[in-house]
Design a protein around this motif. Sequence first.
Motif, PDB file in Angstrom:
ATOM      1  N   ARG A 200       0.831  -1.213   0.000  1.00 33.39           N
ATOM      2  CA  ARG A 200       0.000   0.000   0.000  1.00 33.39           C
ATOM      3  C   ARG A 200       0.865   1.263   0.000  1.00 33.39           C
ATOM      4  O   ARG A 200       0.596   2.222  -0.717  1.00 33.39           O
ATOM      5  N   LEU A 201       1.944   1.220   0.811  1.00 33.69           N
ATOM      6  CA  LEU A 201       2.805   2.396   0.938  1.00 33.69           C
ATOM      7  C   LEU A 201       3.788   2.516  -0.227  1.00 33.69           C
ATOM      8  O   LEU A 201       4.338   3.586  -0.476  1.00 33.69           O
ATOM      9  N   GLY A 202       4.058   1.393  -0.904  1.00 31.13           N
ATOM     10  CA  GLY A 202       5.104   1.420  -1.927  1.00 31.13           C
ATOM     11  C   GLY A 202       6.481   1.160  -1.352  1.00 31.13           C
ATOM     12  O   GLY A 202       7.483   1.644  -1.876  1.00 31.13           O
ATOM     13  N   ILE A 203       6.518   0.407  -0.256  1.00 29.31           N
ATOM     14  CA  ILE A 203       7.799  -0.045   0.294  1.00 29.31           C
ATOM     15  C   ILE A 203       8.136  -1.380  -0.371  1.00 29.31           C
ATOM     16  O   ILE A 203       7.325  -2.305  -0.373  1.00 29.31           O
ATOM     17  N   LEU A 204       9.325  -1.446  -0.962  1.00 24.25           N
ATOM     18  CA  LEU A 204       9.764  -2.675  -1.625  1.00 24.25           C
ATOM     19  C   LEU A 204      10.068  -3.732  -0.556  1.00 24.25           C
ATOM     20  O   LEU A 204      10.718  -3.432   0.452  1.00 24.25           O
ATOM     21  N   VAL A 205       9.579  -4.960  -0.778  1.00 22.64           N
ATOM     22  CA  VAL A 205       9.757  -6.029   0.213  1.00 22.64           C
ATOM     23  C   VAL A 205      11.071  -6.771  -0.041  1.00 22.64           C
ATOM     24  O   VAL A 205      11.393  -7.133  -1.169  1.00 22.64           O
ATOM     25  N   ASP A 206      11.816  -6.976   1.038  1.00 21.20           N
ATOM     26  CA  ASP A 206      13.120  -7.646   1.013  1.00 21.20           C
ATOM     27  C   ASP A 206      12.981  -8.997   1.720  1.00 21.20           C
ATOM     28  O   ASP A 206      12.660  -9.047   2.905  1.00 21.20           O
ATOM     29  N   LEU A 207      13.245 -10.089   0.986  1.00 18.29           N
ATOM     30  CA  LEU A 207      13.042 -11.420   1.564  1.00 18.29           C
ATOM     31  C   LEU A 207      14.332 -12.107   2.025  1.00 18.29           C
ATOM     32  O   LEU A 207      14.292 -13.294   2.389  1.00 18.29           O
ATOM     33  N   SER A 208      15.463 -11.392   2.049  1.00 15.80           N
ATOM     34  CA  SER A 208      16.652 -11.968   2.680  1.00 15.80           C
ATOM     35  C   SER A 208      16.333 -12.208   4.156  1.00 15.80           C
ATOM     36  O   SER A 208      15.703 -11.358   4.795  1.00 15.80           O
ATOM     37  N   HIS A 209      16.733 -13.327   4.695  1.00 15.56           N
ATOM     38  CA  HIS A 209      16.481 -13.741   6.082  1.00 15.56           C
ATOM     39  C   HIS A 209      15.108 -14.386   6.297  1.00 15.56           C
ATOM     40  O   HIS A 209      14.834 -14.907   7.381  1.00 15.56           O
ATOM     41  N   SER A 210      14.226 -14.340   5.299  1.00 17.87           N
ATOM     42  CA  SER A 210      12.922 -15.002   5.439  1.00 17.87           C
ATOM     43  C   SER A 210      13.062 -16.503   5.199  1.00 17.87           C
ATOM     44  O   SER A 210      13.879 -16.946   4.396  1.00 17.87           O
ATOM     45  N   SER A 211      12.224 -17.288   5.875  1.00 22.33           N
ATOM     46  CA  SER A 211      12.231 -18.737   5.651  1.00 22.33           C
ATOM     47  C   SER A 211      11.665 -19.043   4.261  1.00 22.33           C
ATOM     48  O   SER A 211      10.985 -18.202   3.650  1.00 22.33           O
ATOM     49  N   ASP A 212      11.924 -20.238   3.771  1.00 22.55           N
ATOM     50  CA  ASP A 212      11.425 -20.612   2.445  1.00 22.55           C
ATOM     51  C   ASP A 212       9.900 -20.468   2.367  1.00 22.55           C
ATOM     52  O   ASP A 212       9.346 -19.986   1.377  1.00 22.55           O
ATOM     53  N   GLU A 213       9.220 -20.902   3.430  1.00 20.07           N
ATOM     54  CA  GLU A 213       7.755 -20.788   3.427  1.00 20.07           C
ATOM     55  C   GLU A 213       7.310 -19.325   3.414  1.00 20.07           C
ATOM     56  O   GLU A 213       6.331 -18.968   2.750  1.00 20.07           O
ATOM     57  N   THR A 214       8.043 -18.484   4.176  1.00 17.70           N
ATOM     58  CA  THR A 214       7.723 -17.053   4.158  1.00 17.70           C
ATOM     59  C   THR A 214       7.895 -16.499   2.751  1.00 17.70           C
ATOM     60  O   THR A 214       7.041 -15.758   2.250  1.00 17.70           O
ATOM     61  N   VAL A 215       9.009 -16.876   2.105  1.00 16.04           N
ATOM     62  CA  VAL A 215       9.260 -16.423   0.725  1.00 16.04           C
ATOM     63  C   VAL A 215       8.085 -16.806  -0.172  1.00 16.04           C
ATOM     64  O   VAL A 215       7.534 -15.971  -0.901  1.00 16.04           O
ATOM     65  N   ASP A 216       7.676 -18.076  -0.105  1.00 14.85           N
ATOM     66  CA  ASP A 216       6.589 -18.560  -0.974  1.00 14.85           C
ATOM     67  C   ASP A 216       5.303 -17.775  -0.736  1.00 14.85           C
ATOM     68  O   ASP A 216       4.606 -17.390  -1.678  1.00 14.85           O
TER      69      ASP A 216
END
Length: 391
Positions: A200-216
């Motif tokens: 909503r805000l236009g903040i780009l999401v960074d998935l480094s450090h996220s678990s595989d399931e979180t990434v999916d």
Amino acid sequence: MLAFLLGAAAAAQQPAVSPAIRALHERLLVLDTHLDTPVNLGRPGWNFAQRHSFTDDISQIDLPRMKEGGLDGGFFVIYTQQGPLTAEGYAAAKAHAWRREAWIRAMVRQLPNEMELAFTPDDARRIAAKGKRAVFQSIENSYPLGPTVATMKDFYDVGVRLAGPVHNGDNQFADATKGGKRTWGGLSSLGREWVKEANRLGILVDLSHSSDETVDQVLELSKAPVILSHSGPRALYDSPRNLDDARIKKIAAKGGVIQVNSVFLAPMDDRPERDKLSGQWESLEDASPREAREAGQAWARLEATKTANPVTFDRFMESLLYVLKLVGPDHVGIGMDWDGGGGLIGMNDISGLPRITAALKKAGYSDADVAKIWSGNLLRALGEAQRLATK
Ligand SMILES: [Zn+2]
């Protein structure tokens, strides 16, 4: 931030690049997506405008070295270590995050002719065209937001344009790929709100450090492209901090970018002395100059016997070229975790970045491709996240 496992051996002379490569590198907009430099900004007596060295105080970035390495800017990280999910824990994390955020803005304020805050892709191009450094802000670990997503806008309002939900250890939003217990099986319900609020805000999401399931789950939920600000291919080195080929391809297919890391490409030094010193580094921002110097010397003594992150320049390039082959030059960038554990043997600070431009050219990539790798792809993803914002 990799719990301060700062890599790279003692200072070495950087091999020179040709004048043509130097000129190309200078012409390009060179950005890195994960600069943990704010850890140093609060150190008593530490001055960003002065030249430091890794061997003196284990710092890897300052203004003179940004110029030497042709680094035009990047995302300066508001990193917070994971703590308890309690009212006290949230309050402490919030105070910590805002302190680091204030240091970033103070650095820019103190160097008005050298640095400028950036909020959009156009800002970065405009600032660099003036010969100044573009300072974006990012969040590594959204733990300081507390048990709500309403606070994300407070950080957006001061300039945060990139954020990751989680660091080492699960939090209120998501499972982490390291140090977690699979608390949620990916995102919590609050974590799903977190993704929506970032979109909503236009903040780009960074998935480094996220678990595989979180990434999916984020890939399924997010309306905008996502990036990995500092990660690598698990096919080259089997670490939970790296991603398998299928997930890297999924991120690219969604218009995202993999910003290739210099860490997690070889077994790290995990001796007890190293762990102890790494722990101390978490509070280095409060250390006196003498304490910081002593810690730096202790680190150097350990490095003399065994390197923390024994990754060579060639090994880093192997990783970068692997991801380039996997998803093509439109979906790859560079985020080496400087000041947070990154660095290479013989390249322990950012002054050697033109070598990467030289190696990419040697591997056959065009000037246009190299431009995309150093910032074009990242700015495309950021611009897309901002275009899709509905705030
Ligand atoms: Zn990190």
